[in-house]
Write a protein that holds these residues in place. Structure first.
Motif, PDB file in Angstrom:
ATOM      1  N   LEU A  79      56.648  44.227  37.263  1.00  0.00           N
ATOM      2  CA  LEU A  79      55.963  43.723  36.073  1.00  0.00           C
ATOM      3  C   LEU A  79      54.612  43.106  36.429  1.00  0.00           C
ATOM      4  O   LEU A  79      53.631  43.268  35.704  1.00  0.00           O
ATOM      5  N   LEU A  80      54.549  42.421  37.559  1.00  0.00           N
ATOM      6  CA  LEU A  80      53.283  41.802  37.979  1.00  0.00           C
ATOM      7  C   LEU A  80      52.220  42.858  38.286  1.00  0.00           C
ATOM      8  O   LEU A  80      51.022  42.616  38.127  1.00  0.00           O
TER       9      LEU A  80
ATOM     10  N   ILE B 147      51.389  45.358  36.657  1.00  0.00           N
ATOM     11  CA  ILE B 147      50.595  45.767  35.480  1.00  0.00           C
ATOM     12  C   ILE B 147      49.328  44.914  35.348  1.00  0.00           C
ATOM     13  O   ILE B 147      48.223  45.455  35.318  1.00  0.00           O
ATOM     14  N   PRO B 148      49.456  43.558  35.269  1.00  0.00           N
ATOM     15  CA  PRO B 148      48.217  42.777  35.210  1.00  0.00           C
ATOM     16  C   PRO B 148      47.341  42.929  36.451  1.00  0.00           C
ATOM     17  O   PRO B 148      46.109  42.934  36.332  1.00  0.00           O
ATOM     18  N   VAL B 149      47.952  43.088  37.622  1.00  0.00           N
ATOM     19  CA  VAL B 149      47.139  43.234  38.836  1.00  0.00           C
ATOM     20  C   VAL B 149      46.307  44.517  38.760  1.00  0.00           C
ATOM     21  O   VAL B 149      45.102  44.506  39.028  1.00  0.00           O
TER      22      VAL B 149
ATOM     23  N   LEU C  58      45.435  46.269  36.056  1.00  0.00           N
ATOM     24  CA  LEU C  58      44.422  46.145  35.002  1.00  0.00           C
ATOM     25  C   LEU C  58      43.215  45.352  35.497  1.00  0.00           C
ATOM     26  O   LEU C  58      42.068  45.728  35.269  1.00  0.00           O
ATOM     27  N   TYR C  59      43.519  44.255  36.175  1.00  0.00           N
ATOM     28  CA  TYR C  59      42.464  43.374  36.672  1.00  0.00           C
ATOM     29  C   TYR C  59      41.627  44.076  37.744  1.00  0.00           C
ATOM     30  O   TYR C  59      40.391  44.002  37.741  1.00  0.00           O
ATOM     31  N   LEU C  60      42.318  44.789  38.650  1.00  0.00           N
ATOM     32  CA  LEU C  60      41.580  45.514  39.692  1.00  0.00           C
ATOM     33  C   LEU C  60      40.677  46.570  39.067  1.00  0.00           C
ATOM     34  O   LEU C  60      39.526  46.747  39.466  1.00  0.00           O
ATOM     35  N   LEU C  61      41.209  47.265  38.069  1.00  0.00           N
ATOM     36  CA  LEU C  61      40.466  48.379  37.481  1.00  0.00           C
ATOM     37  C   LEU C  61      39.310  47.899  36.603  1.00  0.00           C
ATOM     38  O   LEU C  61      38.208  48.448  36.654  1.00  0.00           O
TER      39      LEU C  61
END
Lengths: 272, 297
Positions: B16-17, B19-21, B23-26
């Motif tokens: 689950l973590l 997903i935000p990681v 998104l943030y990287l991209l």
């Protein structure tokens, strides 16, 4: 605490003065919205003679607000919902240390505030993915798990007892079921604040749509209002109606959720 | 210890973590790093055009080209904007928070009203003040006429920028106030009672009890407003579009990349880097002093 009557009176006077600085612009806006164009031109400051609710219908049609409003509701609704879900995904394990390098990830997310402005490569990326001028692309841009909601959630989850996790797990509750059926209901106050702050940010964005959405059919209401302003620069009664139309939905949301804001600002800003 | 099982169940938080990681990287961290790269290239928004490394050329362009006078002026303006906004917004915000915290009748209403501009947003707030400051007979003009003078307000080279600063403070004072209020409400009342016994009231109580106790909200407010003020430009976009001497560094990034007919990504990225160094340095210095103050208490 005993403060004398004099200082109390002075406090009221200062607060009232300040209040007028905040409320007068809104009353004036409403007053202008109730005028005809010729009434406005003759004397902009005079009190409106009658309630002219038809001005709003006129502005609604001329400004094409139904289209813009729908776009804003779509962008704000979807991106806020996704942002909150994703923020919970990030906040829970990092607040608890359930993944390796929790502190590292927390700081990694936190520094997003300081990093060099990503605007230009972001635009190039969206462009090359073919997401320029699409609703999907814009929603994707507005969805993040590292913003204010994430920070508030981390602070709040730390105040939820860890024994609750253990007790639930003992009863056979899995990780994701725990998140959605036990933790999320407990987080209601901070979720409300997260909703309103995230929604405010998404609804009010003007630069994003200016850069990413050139087709008026996809633009949200802020961009629509700004174009409307450019088009009817001299017809302030019509513009005032447009401004009030744009204002209304968020003000209603705010009235319902405002009692959560002080508590939420506290959880997000001070504790974490 | 992780309570939700062993083996494969242990992977759920990572899954689950991610997903935000990702998104943030991209969309966040990645593009930020590419900005650093872009600032050393001649990348542009022209489709199909290749780009080359040009070393520090964009940076020298910033400081030496024919329009660098304007660019350097925008650095000064960013600093002026930040200092004025940070000082006034927080001073007024703290003052109002203290007043409202005195259990005035209607405090919930005042709080809601002062926070309202944040809810209205930049476009609406900006246009409301355009309406007030309409040079053709708006209420601000009427007031000026009363004093026998007149102004073009947002169309005036001499005061347009100060008016933008005013609107910015008007918009976010309630935000600072709310955070201060949260800090004030967490101070236990018996501290004041104890202080009162020792002869601390009024200014003394403020200096020795209130001010140290709200140190965390003070830090948060200062940092938020410093970073916010140095990065804000949407208010300028709405009120003047950068005309009438109102361009800041943050606005310059936007205008160079997306303004009409320029699309100079390399130069815009260099401006973004200069802005970044500026924000980073100022906020680190502020953080150093603010943290030290928090520890001392």
């Amino acid at each position: 605490m005993s403060s004398s009557k004099g200082t109390k009176l002075l406090s009221y006077i200062i607060v009232l003065l300040m209040l007028s600085l905040y409320l007068f612009p809104l009353f004036y806006l409403f007053n202008v919205s109730m005028k005809t164009q010729s009434e406005y031109l003759i004397d902009p400051v005079a009190i409106a003679k009658s309630l002219r609710l038809e001005n709003f219908m006129d502005a609604w049609d001329k400004g094409n607000f139904s289209q813009y409003m729908w776009n804003s509701i779509l962008y704000t609704g979807v991106s806020t919902l996704l942002t909150l879900v994703i923020s919970v995904f990030a906040a829970f394990p990092l607040a608890r240390g359930y993944v390796k390098f929790s502190t590292f990830f927390y700081v990694f997310f936190l520094i997003s505030m300081y990093l060099p402005n990503p605007l230009i490569p972001q635009f190039a990326l969206i462009n090359s993915l073919g997401l320029y001028n699409t609703q999907l692309g814009f929603i994707l841009l507005k969805t993040t798990g590292t913003g204010i909601a994430f920070l508030m959630f981390v602070g709040y989850i730390k105040s939820v007892s860890r024994e609750l996790d253990e007790a639930a797990a003992m009863d056979g509750c899995g990780y994701s079921r725990y998140l959605f059926t036990i933790l999320v209901p407990l987080m209601k106050p901070v979720l409300a604040t997260g909703v309103i702050l995230t929604a405010i940010g998404a609804w009010n964005d003007i630069i994003g749509p200016t850069i990413y959405l050139s087709d008026p059919a996809y633009q949200p209401v802020t961009k629509g209002l700004f174009s409307f302003y450019g088009q009817y620069m001299n017809n302030w009664p019509l513009l005032a109606c447009g401004i009030l139309i744009v204002t209304l939905p968020l003000v209603i949301l705010y009235i319902f959720l405002q009692r959560f804001i002080v508590g939420g600002a506290m959880a997000g800003a001070v504790k974490s | 210890m992780y309570p939700f099982g062993k083996g494969a169940a242990r992977l759920m938080p990572y899954l689950l973590l991610s997903i935000p990681v990702l998104l943030y990287l991209l969309l966040g961290f990645g593009p930020s790093m590419v900005t650093v790269l872009f600032s050393f290239t001649d990348a542009s928004g022209v489709p199909g055009q290749s780009w080359n490394f040009v070393g520090f050329e964009n940076y020298t362009t910033f400081f030496t080209s024919s329009d660098s006078g304007d660019r350097i002026a925008s650095i000064g303006r960013s600093l002026y904007f930040a200092v004025a906004v940070v000082v006034i917004q927080n001073a007024v915000g703290l003052f109002m928070a203290i007043l409202i915290n005195k259990k005035l009748k209607g405090d919930v209403f005042y709080r809601a009203v002062f926070f309202l501009p944040v809810v209205l947003g930049v476009t609406v707030s900006g246009l409301i003040w355009q309406l007030i400051a309409n040079p053709l007979g708006g209420p601000a003009q009427a007031m000026m006429n009363f004093f026998g003078t007149s102004s073009n307000f947002f169309g005036d080279y001499d005061i347009a920028f100060e008016l933008i600063i005013f609107v910015q403070i008007w918009m976010y004072m309630g935000y600072s106030m709310t955070i201060f209020l949260a800090g004030l409400q967490s101070i236990p009342n018996d501290l004041y009672e104890a202080g009162y016994m020792d002869g601390a009231s009024g200014w003394k109580a403020f200096k020795n009890i209130t001010f140290p106790m709200i140190a965390p909200s003070f830090t948060v407010n200062m940092l938020l407003s410093i970073i916010g003020a140095l990065q804000t430009f949407d208010i300028i976009y709405v009120l003047t579009g950068g005309k009438f001497n109102t361009t800041t560094l943050a606005f310059d990034v936007y205008a160079t990349a997306f303004g009409s007919g320029t699309a100079d990504y390399g130069l815009a990225s260099a401006v973004a880097m200069i802005q970044f160094l500026f924000v980073f340095t100022v906020s680190m210095i502020a953080l150093y002093y603010l943290r030290r103050r928090e520890v001392e208490m």
